[in-house]
Design a protein around this motif. Structure first.
Motif, mmCIF file in Angstrom:
data_model
loop_
_atom_site.group_PDB
_atom_site.id
_atom_site.type_symbol
_atom_site.label_atom_id
_atom_site.label_comp_id
_atom_site.label_asym_id
_atom_site.label_seq_id
_atom_site.Cartn_x
_atom_site.Cartn_y
_atom_site.Cartn_z
ATOM 1 N N ASN A 87 0.847 -1.187 0.000
ATOM 2 C CA ASN A 87 0.000 0.000 0.000
ATOM 3 C C ASN A 87 0.882 1.236 0.000
ATOM 4 O OD1 ASN A 87 0.823 0.615 2.677
ATOM 5 N ND2 ASN A 87 -0.835 -0.614 3.528
ATOM 6 N N VAL A 88 0.285 2.401 0.044
ATOM 7 C CA VAL A 88 1.046 3.656 -0.029
ATOM 8 C C VAL A 88 1.013 4.403 1.294
ATOM 9 C CG1 VAL A 88 0.672 3.880 -2.509
ATOM 10 C CG2 VAL A 88 -0.962 4.921 -0.916
ATOM 11 N N PHE A 89 0.612 3.725 2.358
ATOM 12 C CA PHE A 89 0.445 4.390 3.643
ATOM 13 C C PHE A 89 1.550 3.995 4.620
ATOM 14 C CE2 PHE A 89 -3.845 3.458 1.928
ATOM 15 C CZ PHE A 89 -4.178 4.751 1.567
ATOM 16 N N SER A 90 1.941 4.944 5.432
ATOM 17 C CA SER A 90 2.870 4.660 6.516
ATOM 18 C C SER A 90 2.044 4.169 7.704
ATOM 19 C CB SER A 90 3.662 5.928 6.876
ATOM 20 O OG SER A 90 4.536 5.683 7.949
ATOM 21 N N ASP A 91 1.748 2.871 7.721
ATOM 22 C CA ASP A 91 0.816 2.328 8.709
ATOM 23 C C ASP A 91 1.441 1.253 9.599
ATOM 24 O OD1 ASP A 91 1.082 0.531 6.671
ATOM 25 O OD2 ASP A 91 -1.049 0.278 6.280
ATOM 26 N N GLY A 92 2.768 1.189 9.621
ATOM 27 C CA GLY A 92 3.447 0.282 10.535
ATOM 28 C C GLY A 92 3.543 -1.153 10.034
ATOM 29 N N ASP A 93 4.338 -1.936 10.738
ATOM 30 C CA ASP A 93 4.505 -3.340 10.389
ATOM 31 C C ASP A 93 3.244 -4.139 10.713
ATOM 32 O OD1 ASP A 93 7.082 -2.660 9.716
ATOM 33 O OD2 ASP A 93 7.999 -3.557 11.503
ATOM 34 N N ASP A 144 6.647 -2.551 6.956
ATOM 35 C CA ASP A 144 6.112 -1.374 6.270
ATOM 36 C C ASP A 144 7.252 -0.692 5.514
ATOM 37 O OD1 ASP A 144 4.660 0.796 5.429
ATOM 38 O OD2 ASP A 144 4.430 1.698 7.407
ATOM 39 N N ASP A 145 7.089 -0.513 4.201
ATOM 40 C CA ASP A 145 8.149 0.104 3.400
ATOM 41 C C ASP A 145 7.885 1.577 3.117
ATOM 42 O OD1 ASP A 145 5.982 -0.404 1.663
ATOM 43 O OD2 ASP A 145 7.304 -0.388 -0.078
ATOM 44 N N ASP A 146 6.821 2.125 3.692
ATOM 45 C CA ASP A 146 6.493 3.530 3.458
ATOM 46 C C ASP A 146 7.073 4.399 4.571
ATOM 47 O OD1 ASP A 146 4.811 3.141 1.093
ATOM 48 O OD2 ASP A 146 3.521 2.062 2.484
ATOM 49 N N CYS A 147 7.263 5.661 4.260
ATOM 50 C CA CYS A 147 7.924 6.578 5.180
ATOM 51 C C CYS A 147 6.922 7.593 5.729
ATOM 52 C CB CYS A 147 9.047 7.328 4.476
ATOM 53 S SG CYS A 147 10.130 6.273 3.488
ATOM 54 N N PRO A 148 7.076 7.978 6.980
ATOM 55 C CA PRO A 148 6.171 8.993 7.542
ATOM 56 C C PRO A 148 6.417 10.363 6.921
ATOM 57 C CG PRO A 148 7.933 8.507 9.075
ATOM 58 C CD PRO A 148 8.062 7.521 7.957
ATOM 59 N N ILE A 149 5.429 11.236 7.003
ATOM 60 C CA ILE A 149 5.558 12.586 6.464
ATOM 61 C C ILE A 149 5.016 13.579 7.485
ATOM 62 C CG2 ILE A 149 3.316 12.402 5.281
ATOM 63 C CD1 ILE A 149 4.382 14.327 3.171
ATOM 64 N N ASP A 150 5.693 14.712 7.608
ATOM 65 C CA ASP A 150 5.227 15.802 8.465
ATOM 66 C C ASP A 150 4.440 16.767 7.586
ATOM 67 O OD1 ASP A 150 4.757 17.768 10.294
ATOM 68 O OD2 ASP A 150 6.850 18.446 10.435
ATOM 69 N N LEU A 151 3.129 16.580 7.547
ATOM 70 C CA LEU A 151 2.298 17.384 6.653
ATOM 71 C C LEU A 151 2.347 18.867 7.015
ATOM 72 C CD1 LEU A 151 0.486 16.901 4.199
ATOM 73 C CD2 LEU A 151 -1.469 16.837 5.754
ATOM 74 N N ASP A 152 2.632 19.175 8.279
ATOM 75 C CA ASP A 152 2.695 20.583 8.694
ATOM 76 C C ASP A 152 3.754 21.353 7.916
ATOM 77 O OD1 ASP A 152 0.687 20.235 10.526
ATOM 78 O OD2 ASP A 152 2.029 19.892 12.221
ATOM 79 N N ALA A 153 4.780 20.647 7.446
ATOM 80 C CA ALA A 153 5.835 21.318 6.691
ATOM 81 C C ALA A 153 5.348 21.804 5.328
ATOM 82 C CB ALA A 153 7.028 20.379 6.519
ATOM 83 N N TYR A 154 4.198 21.293 4.877
ATOM 84 C CA TYR A 154 3.692 21.645 3.553
ATOM 85 C C TYR A 154 2.451 22.542 3.615
ATOM 86 C CZ TYR A 154 6.905 18.011 2.167
ATOM 87 O OH TYR A 154 8.039 17.276 1.992
ATOM 88 N N VAL A 155 1.885 22.667 4.799
ATOM 89 C CA VAL A 155 0.709 23.524 4.959
ATOM 90 C C VAL A 155 1.108 24.975 4.781
ATOM 91 C CG1 VAL A 155 -0.961 24.367 6.647
ATOM 92 C CG2 VAL A 155 -0.540 21.909 6.429
ATOM 93 N N GLY A 156 0.284 25.727 4.037
ATOM 94 C CA GLY A 156 0.562 27.149 3.832
ATOM 95 C C GLY A 156 0.350 27.575 2.397
ATOM 96 N N GLU A 157 0.996 28.659 2.021
ATOM 97 C CA GLU A 157 0.822 29.251 0.701
ATOM 98 C C GLU A 157 1.837 28.690 -0.293
ATOM 99 O OE1 GLU A 157 -1.672 31.618 0.016
ATOM 100 O OE2 GLU A 157 -2.307 30.866 1.988
ATOM 101 N N TRP A 158 1.336 28.451 -1.517
ATOM 102 C CA TRP A 158 2.169 27.959 -2.605
ATOM 103 C C TRP A 158 1.990 28.874 -3.812
ATOM 104 C CZ3 TRP A 158 5.437 23.637 -2.484
ATOM 105 C CH2 TRP A 158 5.426 22.934 -1.279
ATOM 106 N N VAL A 159 3.094 29.259 -4.418
ATOM 107 C CA VAL A 159 3.090 30.191 -5.546
ATOM 108 C C VAL A 159 3.120 29.416 -6.859
ATOM 109 C CG1 VAL A 159 4.296 32.105 -6.661
ATOM 110 C CG2 VAL A 159 4.328 31.888 -4.151
ATOM 111 N N TYR A 160 2.167 29.715 -7.734
ATOM 112 C CA TYR A 160 2.162 29.099 -9.069
ATOM 113 C C TYR A 160 3.357 29.625 -9.856
ATOM 114 C CZ TYR A 160 1.071 28.687 -14.020
ATOM 115 O OH TYR A 160 1.144 28.454 -15.378
ATOM 116 N N ILE A 161 4.107 28.717 -10.504
ATOM 117 C CA ILE A 161 5.287 29.105 -11.287
ATOM 118 C C ILE A 161 5.002 29.009 -12.783
ATOM 119 C CG2 ILE A 161 7.719 28.618 -11.775
ATOM 120 C CD1 ILE A 161 7.137 29.769 -8.984
ATOM 121 N N ASP A 162 4.556 27.850 -13.241
ATOM 122 C CA ASP A 162 4.314 27.661 -14.672
ATOM 123 C C ASP A 162 3.608 26.328 -14.869
ATOM 124 O OD1 ASP A 162 4.293 28.043 -17.378
ATOM 125 O OD2 ASP A 162 6.473 28.167 -17.629
#
Length: 283
Positions: free
Chosen positions: A111-117, A152-170
Motif C-alpha cells: 500500500n502507499v500508507f505509513s501504517d506500521g509493520d 512497512d516500506d512507506d515513510c512517515p511525512i510531516d504534513l505541517d511542513a507543507y501547509v501554507g501558501e504555494w506560488v504558481y510558477i508555470d
C-alpha cells in the motif's frame, strides 16, 4: 523424492539434537520421539516484496504411509486481513504420505500508507494421523508457533511542513499534448488568482492528505502525499477553469511529485492533453 524427504527429516532431527544433549541415551530418546514443528520461529518480509514468505511444517519421524493433517491458528496482532493473502486459508496443512513437510505461503499486499509493520502469529493446534508432539522436544515446545512480520516500506511525512501558501510558477505541456514542452504562461496564463493554499484534511487520520485550493485552481483539489517515493495522487476534485481551458487531475492516479519546497501536479487541459502545473512554497 521419498529418499530426499527422508534425508530432510533425519537432517532436521540431527540439527535439533545439537546443544540438547551430549549423552548417547538422551540422544536416542530424542530420535525416537516423533514431533512436528515449524522450521523457524520468525520470518520477515517487506510489504512491497514480489515474493512470498514461505514457512514450512516439518515432521521428525519415519515417513508415514498416510497423510498427516496439521491444524494451525492464525492471530493477527498488528494489521488486518487485507494486508496479505495465504496460499491455504483452510486452517490446516497436509503432509502427504511418504513426505516430511508441508508449506504455507504468505504474500504481502503493498500500500502507499505509513501504517506500521503487520504481525502474524501462526500456531500449530492439532495433528491428525499419528502420535506426534507439537513443537520441538523439551519443556518450551519451541517452534510450535512462528511469527511473520510484514515490514512497512512507506515513510512517515510531516504534513505541517507543507501547509501554507504555494506560488504558481508555470505549467508545461507533457508528451502527447498539443504543446509538448511549451509553457502555459506563454499563452497568457498567469497567477491572477493569487497563491494556492494547502491545508491538512481533518478527516484523514493518516495525516497524509491535504486540500489544495485557490490560486489558479478555482476549485479544491484533495491530494494524498505518497511518501516512498515522494509522489502525490488526486483523491477527489472537480474541473477547474484556469483561464485557457478546463484543467483536471484524474482521480486515483499518481499525478505528480514533491520536494520540501516544490509541488508539481499533472492534469488534463481540456482537449489539449496533459500539462504539469508547478508550485513553489511561499516564503
Amino acid at each position: 523424492m521419498k529418499m530426499l524427504n527422508k534425508l530432510y527429516t533425519l537432517l532436521f532431527a540431527a540439527i535439533l539434537m545439537v546443544g540438547v544433549s551430549c549423552s548417547e541415551t538422551e540422544t536416542q530418546a530424542i530420535i525416537t520421539e516423533q514431533f512436528i514443528a515449524f522450521d523457524t520461529e520468525s520470518a520477515v518480509i517487506l510489504e512491497n516484496s514480489p515474493d512470498s514468505a514461505v514457512i514450512q511444517v516439518l515432521m521428525a519421524a519415519a515417513l508415514q504411509s498416510s497423510d498427516i493433517t496439521v491444524d494451525y491458528n492464525l492471530e493477527i496482532t498488528a494489521g488486518d486481513a487485507d494486508d496479505f493473502t495465504l496460499s491455504n486459508t483452510s486452517g490446516s496443512l497436509t503432509i502427504p504420505a511418504g513426505q516430511a513437510s508441508a508449506s504455507l505461503e504468505i504474500h504481502p499486499i503493498d500500500n502507499v500508507f505509513s501504517d506500521g509493520d503487520k504481525v502474524l502469529v501462526f500456531t500449530i493446534t492439532n495433528v491428525s494421523g499419528g502420535d506426534f508432539t507439537i513443537g520441538l522436544p523439551g519443556p518450551d515446545g519451541n517452534n510450535a508457533s512462528v511469527t511473520v512480520t510484514i515490514g512497512d516500506d512507506d515513510c512517515p511525512i510531516d504534513l505541517d511542513a507543507y501547509v501554507g501558501e504555494w506560488v504558481y510558477i508555470d505549467a508545461i505541456g507533457k508528451p502527447g499534448s498539443c504543446c509538448e514542452g511549451s509553457s502555459l504562461n506563454g499563452f497568457g496564463f498567469t497567477n491572477s488568482g493569487g497563491n494556492a493554499t494547502l491545508t491538512a484534511d481533518p478527516s484523514d487520520p493518516s495525516g497524509t492528505t491535504a486540500i489544495f485550493s485557490g490560486g489558479p485552481f478555482g476549485s479544491d483539489y484533495t491530494i494524498k502525499f505518497l511518501t516512498c517515493p515522494q509522489e502525490v495522487i488526486a483523491l477527489g476534485t472537480t474541473d477547474s477553469f484556469v483561464g485557457v481551458g478546463s484543467w483536471n487531475m484524474p482521480q486515483g492516479q499518481t499525478n505528480g511529485v514533491y520536494t520540501e519546497t516544490t509541488i508539481s501536479v499533472v492534469g488534463g487541459l481540456g482537449g489539449n492533453g496533459d500539462f504539469e502545473m508547478m508550485f513553489e512554497k511561499a516564503d
